[in-house]
Design an enzyme around this catalytic site. Structure first.
Site: not given
Length: 342
Positions: A128-130
């Site tokens: 998720v995301c970074s």
């Protein structure tokens, strides 16, 4: 306007063992990176039981961390992990959260070795995301297609230039590897996993309960205009960016904006590009697109009224921008949103 009906229960409930979803969190992780996807799986499990489709929970969810016990997220909220990731040897879906703490995790070879060891054992691996930066640091994105938060895509490329980075994607699936864009995109990714497991009717029903798109139109770029105002370190330009967002129906040419900033046109364009990362014209266009998108979602204004209020002028001008940037016309965008919202 047509609306999609909630999904009907399956006539013959499949017999399945619970699918184990493990989320790796850590200090200074982003709270929604963790709770968003886990809520999708948890809500799906409840919905399937409520509809007598599954006699036992379809998913079990667990949060693990470097050490068992409480840890502090980037928001300052504490979460509790019952176990350390070191105790986990089996999972069906393994998810890696993002957040500002990801850089410390990327330097922890013990964590990276565990992720590499788990990767071939799981049905699905996702970030998720970074969190994609952590997967890249573990060498698991080499030669694969992937995405991350739009502000981290260059960092992802620098970690491994063999990664085919998709900067505008909400999420990317490459085989059993999933990566998602910024924060709430993790929920879109989780819904895609639910759809793969239980079919579109179930995923749609869960999306409706969560008031989400099943498949969100457009990409991450549609959310960037409002956020861009936060990233200018130049106080004068930041104030101007915020002013633009409140005056989109006005004439916003470079000469006028430069005059408001008390700069020459050339100096204004140079400083704006260096500070914001896009030209003034691009910023205005994206801000107008974002405002129009929201008005189509949240109001009953006719498309022509939205075009005028957001500074596009003619309907056709706004239509061309929507098709070019989001791949749908304004009318289709409104229809898709309201259908998904149920």
């Amino acid at each position: 306007m047509t609306r999609q009906r909630p999904a009907e229960p399956l006539l013959h409930p499949p017999a399945r063992t619970p699918h184990r979803v493990i989320m790796l969190g850590y200090p200074d992780a982003q709270i929604l990176d963790i709770t968003g996807p886990l809520e999708v799986f948890g809500r799906t499990a409840r919905w399937l039981q409520d509809k007598h489709i599954s006699r036992q929970p379809a998913y079990t969810i667990e949060l693990v961390a470097p050490e068992p016990g409480a840890f502090v997220l980037s928001s300052g909220i504490r979460m509790i992990a019952e176990r350390s990731y070191r105790e986990v040897t089996r999972a069906d879906t393994l998810l890696i959260a993002g957040g500002i703490g990801c850089y410390r995790v990327m330097q922890d070879q013990t964590v990276l070795r565990w992720i590499r060891r788990m990767a071939p054992r799981v049905t699905r691996l996702g970030s998720v995301c970074s969190g994609a930066l952590i997967l890249a640091g573990a060498g698991l994105l080499s030669g694969r297609s992937a995405t991350t938060h739009w502000d981290y895509t260059d960092k992802l490329r620098r970690i491994d230039d063999s990664i085919s980075v998709q900067p505008d994607a909400i999420y990317v699936r490459d085989g059993n590897l999933y990566t998602s864009g910024g924060v709430t995109a993790g929920m879109d990714m989780a819904l895609a996993m639910v759809e793969s497991d239980w079919g579109q009717p179930t995923a749609l029903a869960v999306a409706q309960e969560l008031v989400m798109f099943l498949k969100r139109p457009g990409g991450q770029s549609q959310f960037s205009a409002q956020l861009a105002a936060q990233f200018s370190e130049d106080d004068k330009l930041r104030e101007l960016q915020l002013w633009i967002l409140d005056h989109l129906d006005q004439q916003l040419s470079v000469p006028r904006l430069a005059e408001m900033a008390a700069m020459s046109e050339r100096n204004f364009a140079r400083r704006f590009g260096a500070s914001v990362g896009i030209t003034p014209a691009q910023y205005v266009s994206r801000a107008r697109l974002e405002a129009a998108r929201r008005k189509l979602e949240e109001t009953d204004l006719p498309v022509s009224g939205v075009a005028r209020r957001c500074g596009f002028g003619a309907d056709e001008t706004m239509r061309r921008v929507f098709v070019a940037e989001l791949g749908v016309s304004p009318s289709d965008y409104r229809e898709r949103f309201r259908s998904s919202a149920g």
